[in-house]
Design a protein around this motif. Structure first.
Motif, PDB file in Angstrom:
ATOM      1  N   MET A   1       0.303  -7.794 -15.862  1.00 36.79           N
ATOM      2  CA  MET A   1       1.037  -7.556 -14.625  1.00 36.79           C
ATOM      3  C   MET A   1       0.073  -7.023 -13.562  1.00 36.79           C
ATOM      4  N   SER A   2       0.200  -7.508 -12.352  1.00 34.82           N
ATOM      5  CA  SER A   2      -0.653  -7.091 -11.249  1.00 34.82           C
ATOM      6  C   SER A   2      -0.303  -5.687 -10.782  1.00 34.82           C
ATOM      7  N   ALA A   3      -1.331  -4.939 -10.422  1.00 34.43           N
ATOM      8  CA  ALA A   3      -1.117  -3.632  -9.816  1.00 34.43           C
ATOM      9  C   ALA A   3      -0.577  -3.834  -8.403  1.00 34.43           C
ATOM     10  N   SER A   4       0.293  -2.939  -7.966  1.00 34.88           N
ATOM     11  CA  SER A   4       0.811  -2.976  -6.605  1.00 34.88           C
ATOM     12  C   SER A   4      -0.077  -2.093  -5.731  1.00 34.88           C
ATOM     13  N   VAL A   5      -0.650  -2.720  -4.709  1.00 38.18           N
ATOM     14  CA  VAL A   5      -1.606  -2.061  -3.827  1.00 38.18           C
ATOM     15  C   VAL A   5      -1.180  -2.312  -2.395  1.00 38.18           C
ATOM     16  N   THR A   6      -1.623  -1.460  -1.477  1.00 35.32           N
ATOM     17  CA  THR A   6      -1.325  -1.663  -0.068  1.00 35.32           C
ATOM     18  C   THR A   6      -2.541  -1.316   0.780  1.00 35.32           C
ATOM     19  N   LEU A   7      -2.718  -2.038   1.873  1.00 33.55           N
ATOM     20  CA  LEU A   7      -3.813  -1.819   2.813  1.00 33.55           C
ATOM     21  C   LEU A   7      -3.244  -1.730   4.223  1.00 33.55           C
ATOM     22  N   CYS A   8      -3.895  -0.914   5.052  1.00 37.01           N
ATOM     23  CA  CYS A   8      -3.517  -0.815   6.456  1.00 37.01           C
ATOM     24  C   CYS A   8      -4.777  -0.935   7.302  1.00 37.01           C
ATOM     25  N   PHE A   9      -4.742  -1.851   8.244  1.00 38.96           N
ATOM     26  CA  PHE A   9      -5.850  -2.033   9.169  1.00 38.96           C
ATOM     27  C   PHE A   9      -5.430  -1.449  10.511  1.00 38.96           C
ATOM     28  N   LEU A  10      -5.973  -0.261  10.802  1.00 39.91           N
ATOM     29  CA  LEU A  10      -5.673   0.424  12.046  1.00 39.91           C
ATOM     30  C   LEU A  10      -6.493  -0.216  13.158  1.00 39.91           C
ATOM     31  N   LEU A  11      -5.853  -0.459  14.282  1.00 33.03           N
ATOM     32  CA  LEU A  11      -6.476  -1.173  15.398  1.00 33.03           C
ATOM     33  C   LEU A  11      -6.447  -0.308  16.652  1.00 33.03           C
TER      34      LEU A  11
ATOM     35  N   GLY B   1       7.597   4.965  -8.420  1.00 30.35           N
ATOM     36  CA  GLY B   1       8.713   5.526  -7.671  1.00 30.35           C
ATOM     37  C   GLY B   1       8.475   5.608  -6.166  1.00 30.35           C
ATOM     38  N   GLU B   2       7.325   5.137  -5.702  1.00 31.81           N
ATOM     39  CA  GLU B   2       6.967   5.214  -4.289  1.00 31.81           C
ATOM     40  C   GLU B   2       7.148   3.841  -3.636  1.00 31.81           C
ATOM     41  N   SER B   3       7.640   3.807  -2.421  1.00 38.38           N
ATOM     42  CA  SER B   3       7.732   2.532  -1.706  1.00 38.38           C
ATOM     43  C   SER B   3       6.354   2.160  -1.177  1.00 38.38           C
ATOM     44  N   VAL B   4       6.181   0.884  -0.863  1.00 38.60           N
ATOM     45  CA  VAL B   4       4.919   0.410  -0.297  1.00 38.60           C
ATOM     46  C   VAL B   4       4.646   1.125   1.024  1.00 38.60           C
ATOM     47  N   VAL B   5       5.667   1.308   1.843  1.00 39.17           N
ATOM     48  CA  VAL B   5       5.505   1.968   3.137  1.00 39.17           C
ATOM     49  C   VAL B   5       5.101   3.436   2.956  1.00 39.17           C
ATOM     50  N   ALA B   6       5.766   4.143   2.058  1.00 34.22           N
ATOM     51  CA  ALA B   6       5.395   5.539   1.797  1.00 34.22           C
ATOM     52  C   ALA B   6       3.968   5.622   1.269  1.00 34.22           C
ATOM     53  N   ALA B   7       3.598   4.663   0.424  1.00 29.44           N
ATOM     54  CA  ALA B   7       2.251   4.654  -0.153  1.00 29.44           C
ATOM     55  C   ALA B   7       1.193   4.483   0.928  1.00 29.44           C
ATOM     56  N   ILE B   8       1.405   3.570   1.864  1.00 31.43           N
ATOM     57  CA  ILE B   8       0.360   3.350   2.867  1.00 31.43           C
ATOM     58  C   ILE B   8       0.280   4.518   3.831  1.00 31.43           C
ATOM     59  N   CYS B   9       1.383   5.125   4.170  1.00 34.05           N
ATOM     60  CA  CYS B   9       1.337   6.319   5.027  1.00 34.05           C
ATOM     61  C   CYS B   9       0.551   7.430   4.326  1.00 34.05           C
TER      62      CYS B   9
ATOM     63  N   VAL C   1     -17.623  -1.993   2.041  1.00 34.92           N
ATOM     64  CA  VAL C   1     -16.785  -1.640   3.177  1.00 34.92           C
ATOM     65  C   VAL C   1     -15.420  -2.277   2.928  1.00 34.92           C
ATOM     66  N   VAL C   2     -14.381  -1.451   2.955  1.00 31.95           N
ATOM     67  CA  VAL C   2     -13.039  -1.880   2.556  1.00 31.95           C
ATOM     68  C   VAL C   2     -12.002  -1.434   3.594  1.00 31.95           C
ATOM     69  N   GLY C   3     -10.793  -1.935   3.430  1.00 29.21           N
ATOM     70  CA  GLY C   3      -9.671  -1.468   4.233  1.00 29.21           C
ATOM     71  C   GLY C   3      -9.183  -0.128   3.701  1.00 29.21           C
ATOM     72  N   ILE C   4      -8.416   0.570   4.517  1.00 24.01           N
ATOM     73  CA  ILE C   4      -7.835   1.849   4.122  1.00 24.01           C
ATOM     74  C   ILE C   4      -6.575   1.546   3.312  1.00 24.01           C
ATOM     75  N   GLY C   5      -6.458   2.163   2.135  1.00 23.93           N
ATOM     76  CA  GLY C   5      -5.272   1.930   1.318  1.00 23.93           C
ATOM     77  C   GLY C   5      -5.520   2.239  -0.136  1.00 23.93           C
TER      78      GLY C   5
END
Length: 170
Positions: free
Chosen positions: A1-11, A44-52, A34-38
């Motif tokens: 099973m794939s890990a659930s990951v999130t990235l945010c590119f701040l502009l 139990g965490e939502s993707v949105v809560a995780a990226i914040c 050099v990577v994205g932030i995330g």
């Protein structure tokens, strides 16, 4: 099973130049790149809560859920190392508070959007990151070669409606 990951590119626009926040990875998976932030979505965490949370932990910047722009997803497949497979939800964000500060994990730096440091990034980033930054949306599936570095294949599927996140199903 794939890990659930999130990235945010701040502009941001700085001195009439569009810039994106990336970071030099100092520890763990991808160290030296050099990577994205995330990072990983915790149980139990939502993707949105995780990226914040991840943005705050890695850069000291604060992003609000309502300011996140869903960009799409990237599925990373490592046939030689299936435990590394990841399903990544990608966001862009133009509104944030604070100043980027180095953490134990990331040394953040602003880069011109039109001059990304591809030679220092994962090889797959050139397949999908410029497209997301240019406003393209959808799902990318990137299969890595057995060296776990170079790209064997990359496919893009445009969205058919709202861009899904793993929280909504894909």
């Amino acid at each position: 099973m794939s890990a659930s990951v999130t990235l945010c590119f701040l502009l941001r626009t700085h001195n009439s130049q569009n810039q994106v926040l990336l970071g030099l990875k100092k520890t763990g998976f991808g160290v030296g790149k050099v990577v994205g932030i995330g990072g990983h979505v915790e149980r139990g965490e939502s993707v949105v809560a995780a990226i914040c949370r991840e943005v705050a932990e890695e850069s000291s910047l604060t992003v609000e859920a309502l300011d996140l722009i869903p960009a799409g997803t990237v599925e990373f497949v490592f046939p030689a190392q299936p435990a590394w497979d990841m399903f990544t939800t990608v966001f862009l964000c133009r509104k944030f508070a604070g100043h980027a500060v180095e953490s134990d994990e990331i040394r953040p730096q602003w880069y011109p959007v039109n001059r990304l440091p591809h030679a220092q990034m994962w090889a797959d980033a050139s397949h999908w990151l410029p497209a997301f930054l240019a406003g393209e949306r959808g799902h990318w599936r990137v299969v890595l070669n057995d060296d776990n570095e170079t790209v064997a294949s990359s496919t893009h599927t445009p969205p058919r409606g709202p861009v899904p996140t793993e929280d909504q199903g894909s």
